[in-house]
Design an enzyme around this catalytic site. Structure first.
Site, mmCIF file in Angstrom:
data_model
loop_
_atom_site.group_PDB
_atom_site.id
_atom_site.type_symbol
_atom_site.label_atom_id
_atom_site.label_comp_id
_atom_site.label_asym_id
_atom_site.label_seq_id
_atom_site.Cartn_x
_atom_site.Cartn_y
_atom_site.Cartn_z
ATOM 1 N N GLU A 105 48.280 54.836 50.089
ATOM 2 C CA GLU A 105 47.286 54.648 49.015
ATOM 3 C C GLU A 105 45.901 54.983 49.583
ATOM 4 O O GLU A 105 45.628 54.722 50.770
ATOM 5 C CB GLU A 105 47.318 53.175 48.590
ATOM 6 N N ASN A 129 42.642 54.487 40.666
ATOM 7 C CA ASN A 129 43.309 54.493 41.965
ATOM 8 C C ASN A 129 44.587 55.288 41.737
ATOM 9 O O ASN A 129 45.502 54.796 41.079
ATOM 10 C CB ASN A 129 43.605 53.048 42.390
ATOM 11 N N LYS A 132 47.178 53.690 39.203
ATOM 12 C CA LYS A 132 47.595 52.312 39.495
ATOM 13 C C LYS A 132 47.357 51.390 38.297
ATOM 14 O O LYS A 132 46.227 51.267 37.799
ATOM 15 C CB LYS A 132 46.824 51.800 40.708
ATOM 16 N N GLU A 156 39.025 45.871 43.576
ATOM 17 C CA GLU A 156 39.663 46.977 42.849
ATOM 18 C C GLU A 156 39.375 46.895 41.359
ATOM 19 O O GLU A 156 39.245 47.929 40.706
ATOM 20 C CB GLU A 156 41.169 47.002 43.111
ATOM 21 N N CYS A 172 50.762 50.297 45.912
ATOM 22 C CA CYS A 172 50.407 49.033 46.523
ATOM 23 C C CYS A 172 50.784 47.779 45.736
ATOM 24 O O CYS A 172 51.958 47.435 45.677
ATOM 25 C CB CYS A 172 48.925 49.030 46.851
ATOM 26 N N ASN A 231 47.593 49.518 51.023
ATOM 27 C CA ASN A 231 46.565 49.040 51.947
ATOM 28 C C ASN A 231 46.545 47.529 51.748
ATOM 29 O O ASN A 231 45.944 47.059 50.769
ATOM 30 C CB ASN A 231 45.169 49.561 51.593
HETATM 31 N N1 ING Z 1 46.369 45.496 48.264
HETATM 32 C C1 ING Z 1 47.065 44.263 48.275
HETATM 33 C C2 ING Z 1 48.545 44.434 47.966
HETATM 34 O O1 ING Z 1 48.998 44.201 46.848
HETATM 35 C C3 ING Z 1 47.248 41.974 47.536
HETATM 36 C C4 ING Z 1 46.442 43.217 47.417
HETATM 37 C C5 ING Z 1 47.598 41.471 48.772
HETATM 38 C C6 ING Z 1 47.661 41.347 46.389
HETATM 39 C C7 ING Z 1 48.366 40.321 48.847
HETATM 40 C C8 ING Z 1 48.427 40.183 46.450
HETATM 41 C C9 ING Z 1 48.774 39.663 47.690
HETATM 42 O O2 ING Z 1 49.248 44.763 48.897
HETATM 43 C C10 ING Z 1 46.284 46.430 47.285
HETATM 44 N N2 ING Z 1 45.546 47.514 47.574
HETATM 45 O O3 ING Z 1 46.811 46.273 46.194
#
Ligand code: ING
Length: 308
Positions: A46, A106, A123, A142, A168, A193
């Site tokens: 991503e 995204n 996304k 985001e 992601c 990421n």
């Molecule tokens: N990053 C994270 C992901 O979904 C996240 C955001 C992390 C959401 C942990 C919930 C828990 O891997 C992105 N870029 O979506």
């Protein structure tokens, strides 16, 4: 046998100061390595061209526009498309898309062996928040910089099979895989990421984050009898650590290949799309087993409606 020799090309950290030419050179080096291992298709993370900029707050959102691509391909990515054509290598990568109308997404694309963009995904499930939140150990903006995707979850016939994309946080939502599963998807490719620490729960560190990542992609693969290729941008970006966890998961939900570490690296696996047949024709034969008359809440409701 309908084998796609698939390369998961993980990127290590991209610092704020690193320019696109340097990143594209790293991506080309990974593509060359994938070619050396006879890959047909290479999947990148991503937002593969820049640092994970949604961690940085800008009062004026337009200040984040330099992180976006106003065209694709463009001057920075032309060498990557040229090398892909040379290698006759299909590819997928994510980037921040600024449309001619000024909309921000995204985005990830699917590019065929001739360097033609045959598919685009934007996304849908944007995590995080829109305004600065000083209760968080780090920002995840985001919802500030991107609009939710407006293309749905399409699939494309390519490389002898049916391929789809997500990005992601989408991988955590079963609806993502099921909408593609209902279109016969045989391989879902995604980049991620993922911050190593939960900004709202410090105790949730790297181990738990990697557990949730694996749980989500293995479940998605198994429950829709599809390959899932998940590729990390990993490592420490300007003091903010991203998890690794680049995986290729088979249609039975087993991890077929995994890349260790947090640097640039490639794993290649022969993904036989015919391995999706058993699941699709037995336990997850949707036509025979699903009872849509009971699923209304899934599209009828957004949030929870509690009982009286
Ligand atoms: N990053 C994270 C992901 O979904 C996240 C955001 C992390 C959401 C942990 C919930 C828990 O891997 C992105 N870029 O979506």
């Amino acid at each position: 046998m309908r084998v796609i020799r698939t390369a998961a090309a993980q990127l290590g950290p991209i610092q704020k100061a690193e320019d696109r030419d340097s990143v594209v050179a790293r991506m080309i080096a990974l593509m060359d390595e994938a070619k050396r291992q006879d890959a047909d298709f290479v999947v990148y993370p991503e937002l593969a061209l820049t640092t994970f900029f949604p961690r940085w707050y800008h009062a004026d959102r337009a200040e984040a526009d330099p992180w976006f691509e106003a065209a694709m391909p463009n001057a920075a990515t032309a060498p990557l498309f040229a090398r892909a054509r040379e290698h006759r290598m299909a590819m997928s990568f994510g980037y921040a898309e600024l449309t001619p109308e000024g909309r921000h997404f995204n985005t990830s694309i699917l590019v065929d062996r001739d360097g033609r963009i045959v598919g685009k995904y934007r996304k849908v499930h944007l995590p995080g928040h829109e305004e600065y939140d000083d209760a968080r150990s780090h920002q995840h903006l985001e919802k500030r910089y991107f609009e939710p995707g407006d293309l749905g979850f399409p699939v494309w016939r390519m490389l002898g099979g049916i391929l789809g994309m997500c990005i992601c946080n989408d991988r955590r939502w079963p609806e993502t895989y099921r909408v593609m599963g209902l279109q016969g998807v045989e391989m879902v490719v995604l980049g991620f990421n993922t911050p190593s620490v939960n900004a709202q729960r410090g105790a949730e560190g790297l181990g738990q984050r990697l557990f949730h990542h694996r749980l989500s992609v293995q479940a998605g693969a198994y429950q829709n009898a599809t390959w899932v290729v998940a590729v990390a941008k990993a490592g420490d970006e300007d003091g903010h650590h991203l998890t690794g966890g680049t995986l290729i998961v088979d249609p039975n939900g087993s991890v077929a290949a995994e890349l260790e570490g947090e640097a640039d690296g490639v794993i290649v696996h022969p993904c036989d799309l015919d391995e999706t047949r058993f699941g699709k024709e037995t336990i997850f034969d949707f036509a025979r087993h699903r009872r849509v008359e009971h699923y209304g809440r899934i599209t009828g409701q957004t949030g929870v409606v509690l009982p009286e």
